[in-house]
Scaffold this motif. Structure first.
Motif, PDB file in Angstrom:
ATOM      1  N   TRP A 184      -6.525   3.526 -14.129  1.00 12.17           N
ATOM      2  CA  TRP A 184      -5.657   4.305 -13.242  1.00 12.17           C
ATOM      3  C   TRP A 184      -6.178   5.101 -12.343  1.00 12.17           C
ATOM      4  CZ3 TRP A 184      -0.479   6.873 -15.160  1.00 12.17           C
ATOM      5  CH2 TRP A 184       0.482   7.213 -14.076  1.00 12.17           C
ATOM      6  N   PRO A 185      -6.282   4.738 -10.913  1.00 12.51           N
ATOM      7  CA  PRO A 185      -6.915   5.540 -10.046  1.00 12.51           C
ATOM      8  C   PRO A 185      -6.382   6.887  -9.673  1.00 12.51           C
ATOM      9  CG  PRO A 185      -5.854   3.901  -8.740  1.00 12.51           C
ATOM     10  CD  PRO A 185      -5.485   3.723 -10.238  1.00 12.51           C
ATOM     11  N   GLY A 186      -7.198   8.007  -9.116  1.00 15.62           N
ATOM     12  CA  GLY A 186      -7.040   9.132  -8.728  1.00 15.62           C
ATOM     13  C   GLY A 186      -6.343   9.064  -7.392  1.00 15.62           C
ATOM     14  N   ALA A 234      -2.523   7.191  -4.988  1.00 16.32           N
ATOM     15  CA  ALA A 234      -3.162   6.703  -6.201  1.00 16.32           C
ATOM     16  C   ALA A 234      -3.073   5.042  -6.432  1.00 16.32           C
ATOM     17  CB  ALA A 234      -2.867   7.417  -7.372  1.00 16.32           C
ATOM     18  N   CYS A 235      -3.807   4.318  -5.510  1.00 23.78           N
ATOM     19  CA  CYS A 235      -3.487   3.052  -5.761  1.00 23.78           C
ATOM     20  C   CYS A 235      -4.709   2.222  -5.100  1.00 23.78           C
ATOM     21  CB  CYS A 235      -2.317   2.843  -4.724  1.00 23.78           C
ATOM     22  SG  CYS A 235      -1.676   1.030  -5.006  1.00 23.78           S
ATOM     23  N   ARG A 259       3.471   4.596   1.120  1.00 23.74           N
ATOM     24  CA  ARG A 259       2.110   4.008   1.007  1.00 23.74           C
ATOM     25  C   ARG A 259       1.746   3.397  -0.223  1.00 23.74           C
ATOM     26  NH1 ARG A 259      -1.817   4.448   4.764  1.00 23.74           N
ATOM     27  NH2 ARG A 259      -2.429   2.597   3.851  1.00 23.74           N
ATOM     28  N   HIS A 260       2.292   4.090  -1.502  1.00 17.64           N
ATOM     29  CA  HIS A 260       2.224   3.636  -2.774  1.00 17.64           C
ATOM     30  C   HIS A 260       3.352   2.809  -3.159  1.00 17.64           C
ATOM     31  CE1 HIS A 260       2.107   3.687  -7.288  1.00 17.64           C
ATOM     32  NE2 HIS A 260       0.885   4.183  -7.237  1.00 17.64           N
ATOM     33  N   PRO A 261       3.236   1.502  -3.879  1.00 19.31           N
ATOM     34  CA  PRO A 261       4.281   0.520  -4.313  1.00 19.31           C
ATOM     35  C   PRO A 261       5.398   1.319  -4.948  1.00 19.31           C
ATOM     36  CG  PRO A 261       1.991  -0.385  -4.493  1.00 19.31           C
ATOM     37  CD  PRO A 261       1.824   1.098  -4.505  1.00 19.31           C
ATOM     38  N   TYR A 262       5.220   2.370  -5.660  1.00 15.45           N
ATOM     39  CA  TYR A 262       6.351   3.103  -6.387  1.00 15.45           C
ATOM     40  C   TYR A 262       7.203   3.990  -5.270  1.00 15.45           C
ATOM     41  CZ  TYR A 262       8.803   6.078  -9.379  1.00 15.45           C
ATOM     42  OH  TYR A 262      10.189   6.740 -10.007  1.00 15.45           O
ATOM     43  N   THR A 263       6.606   4.476  -4.437  1.00 16.43           N
ATOM     44  CA  THR A 263       7.359   5.201  -3.500  1.00 16.43           C
ATOM     45  C   THR A 263       7.923   4.324  -2.528  1.00 16.43           C
ATOM     46  OG1 THR A 263       5.568   6.864  -3.201  1.00 16.43           O
ATOM     47  CG2 THR A 263       7.163   6.879  -1.739  1.00 16.43           C
ATOM     48  N   TRP A 264       7.587   3.109  -2.077  1.00 16.87           N
ATOM     49  CA  TRP A 264       7.940   2.269  -1.318  1.00 16.87           C
ATOM     50  C   TRP A 264       9.346   1.336  -2.061  1.00 16.87           C
ATOM     51  CZ3 TRP A 264       9.136  -3.177  -2.053  1.00 16.87           C
ATOM     52  CH2 TRP A 264       9.313  -3.961  -0.973  1.00 16.87           C
TER      53      TRP A 264
END
Length: 325
Positions: A303-305, A316-317, A247-252
């Motif tokens: 920066w969101p939690g 966190a996005c 779900r997070h762009p970094y993980t993707w």
């Protein structure tokens, strides 16, 4: 029911001349008995610093700014060195990344494993040696008595790593932190060591915090995953869910770099840009300059939690990747 290990709001920095490097920033996670949690991310994301902080091993120029690390309800970060020494090895242990650097070159293998026993238990040297040989044999080392008589320089990389695991687990600790335990080892040795760690988790009921950048190892070993970027956790959830639908762009982006059978091996995808300078973070999401899904809110808001996104996951996005229907 309380968690076996409960890390809350952990922040760690390093002073580098005039700069302050925020290595870990308000990081929280939990770990339960019999569970493997993988802490993943690129080099420099703060994984090892997190482990050292939990173990009370941060030394100047590093400093723990705030936070708690509750081990069975007792805060490791508020303990003095003597209290920590009584717990390290017996209740919580760490397997370090470089086994040759972690072993004493002037003591035999047997002396080093037995020493871990003698520090914590009031037993004879004969009993300590018996337990040491039992630990070495349990890790699949052939002729444990012969291995015990050797010095670290006489061991292969795989043997040295098994010895480090024996030292860390001879007293059957409740929590095992493994920092890149199979780096620089060939795949056969890697598989054997991972199998031994997983056996200990199931047989001893220990909790395993596995620190790695190898997503293949994560898929094989972990029940849950926490993805770190620039000192923060940006996504956490069940391993199967994160691999199936990040779900997070970094993980993707991380998962998109993995080799696939339906993709040419001439050139593997890379995450564009470079990791941020941790001494010069803007206050906005640190992944913003590299993010393919950034929106205006990412550029204007802090920066969101972590926030729940369903399936027991937190991200966190402001603009998470939508799940595939």
């Amino acid at each position: 029911m309380p968690h076996l290990l409960d890390v809350r709001d952990l922040s760690i920095c390093y002073r580098d001349g005039e700069r302050t490097v925020q290595a870990v920033d308000r990081l929280s996670f939990t770990l339960d008995a019999g569970e493997t949690l993988a802490l993943v991310g690129e080099s420099g994301s703060g994984k090892t610093t997190t482990a050292l902080g939990v173990m009370g091993l941060i030394r100047p120029p590093g400093k723990v700014l705030r936070g708690q690390a509750l081990l069975e309800g007792r805060d490791l970060l508020s303990m003095d060195n003597e209290e920590l020494r009584r717990l390290r090895g017996r209740v919580i242990s760490m397997i370090f990344q470089d086994p040759q650097a972690g072993l004493n070159p002037v003591l035999t293998v047997g002396q080093q494993v037995a020493e871990a026993v003698e520090i914590h238990l009031r037993v004879s040297k004969k009993e300590a040696r018996r337990l040491a040989l039992e630990a070495l044999a349990g890790l699949g080392l052939p002729e444990p008595a012969l291995i015990a008589s050797r010095y670290p320089f006489q061991l292969s990389g795989g043997m040295a790593q098994r010895v480090m695991i024996a030292i860390a687990t001879v007293l059957r600790p409740r929590v095992i932190i493994a920092d890149e335990p199979t780096s620089a080892l060939d795949v056969t040795v890697q598989a054997a060591i991972l199998a031994e760690l997983d056996r200990m988790r199931t047989e001893l009921g220990s909790a395993l915090l596995l620190i790695t950048h190898d997503l293949g190892v994560v898929a094989q070993m972990a029940q849950r995953v926490a993805v770190m970027y620039a000192g923060r956790i940006v996504e956490t959830g069940a391993a199967r869910d994160i691999f199936r639908a990040p779900r997070h762009p970094y993980t993707w982006s991380l998962l998109s770099t993995l080799p696939r059978l339906d993709r040419s091996v001439d050139r593997l995808p890379q995450i564009r840009g470079q990791p941020p300078d941790l001494s010069a973070l803007s206050g906005h999401c640190a992944f913003l300059p590299r993010c393919p899904k950034a929106v205006n809110e990412c550029r204007s808001a802090p920066w969101p939690g972590l926030s729940p996104v369903g399936d027991g996951r937190e991200v966190a996005c402001y603009n998470p990747v939508l799940p595939v229907a």
